[in-house]
Design a protein around this motif. Sequence first.
Motif, PDB file in Angstrom:
ATOM      1  N   TYR A 268       7.967  -8.017  -6.461  1.00 34.67           N
ATOM      2  CA  TYR A 268       6.965  -8.275  -7.264  1.00 34.67           C
ATOM      3  C   TYR A 268       6.853  -9.502  -7.975  1.00 34.67           C
TER       4      TYR A 268
ATOM      5  N   TRP B 141       4.441  -2.973 -13.425  1.00 36.31           N
ATOM      6  CA  TRP B 141       3.851  -2.662 -12.228  1.00 36.31           C
ATOM      7  C   TRP B 141       3.774  -1.082 -11.926  1.00 36.31           C
TER       8      TRP B 141
ATOM      9  N   ASP C 136      -1.336  -3.839 -13.851  1.00 35.97           N
ATOM     10  CA  ASP C 136      -1.483  -4.789 -12.519  1.00 35.97           C
ATOM     11  C   ASP C 136      -2.096  -6.063 -12.854  1.00 35.97           C
TER      12      ASP C 136
END
Length: 297
Positions: free
Chosen positions: A177, A260, A282
């Motif tokens: 991520y 996330w 996001d």
Amino acid sequence: IMAKNTTAGSHNAAKKKILTNVEYTRICQFINGYHGGLAIDCELEMVNRFFVDVEPLALACILQSELFNKNRGQHWRLEQRSKKLLQAYEEQCHQYNDSALLIHMATMENISPIALCRIILQEKYELTKRSQVYRLLKHPHHISDPRLAANVQQCLYSDNQEGPLTDLRRRIVGEEYEVKLKQLSKEAGIHFYDEHDLRRMGYDKTPDIKMIFPFLYKGSVVNWIESKANFGDPKGHKKNIQQQLQSYCNRFGPGIIIYWFGYHEDTPNLLDNNIGITVLTDFPAREDLVFMELTED
């Protein structure tokens, strides 16, 4: 055909990432009331039966957080019973040729399989250092007792809360991520320093990316973005503020933290965020960003 289409539609529907207090409380109550199975069984029940509309990774994170709080201090209590646990294992080991014996014991004791392995190894081989125990957990083939080695190996595959495999999985997901954040930032036209750049510049506590030129997100200045492959519950978010985000705000100004896998509805509205923290699930939408225009004049 209509039934199939309906099922497919619900299966592909976006899962909830922002949870109300009622939804979050129900999930926590389910976790704390779950008995008769391992944590991995609890996660599968939540994902596939009880909370199918919630982001599965959010459920996994809430499970991890709840079990961590629930089992805090458990190691000390287990050590008090280490001799009895080893004795029980060895007695049953002589009766049953079962490589899942430690898993059955962990289920009966309502403890993590890896926690039980740690106690058994520590007691059986009189290990005093955590590094010695960790080495045997990471490399079960080094355990001299082949039956115990097989049991430990089964526990490694069946524990989704702790152990070398779980640690590795979480580290990989976190790095994945961070890469996603950098990739989306480049695609949005953001110029930034990453952690390695900032460390070379002499900073010790560093966000994942620090903007070279600040931009506006919905009218708020953004100087940095922190990526968390996690679920943002209020308690965990406050801890992140104390340990990381407050120092980022002090040094660099306002910024964004991205959870996330989602967050509790109260998390973005905490008074603690007033130092300049924006909470998202996001990467910011392109239409909400305003960049500085640099001209020769």
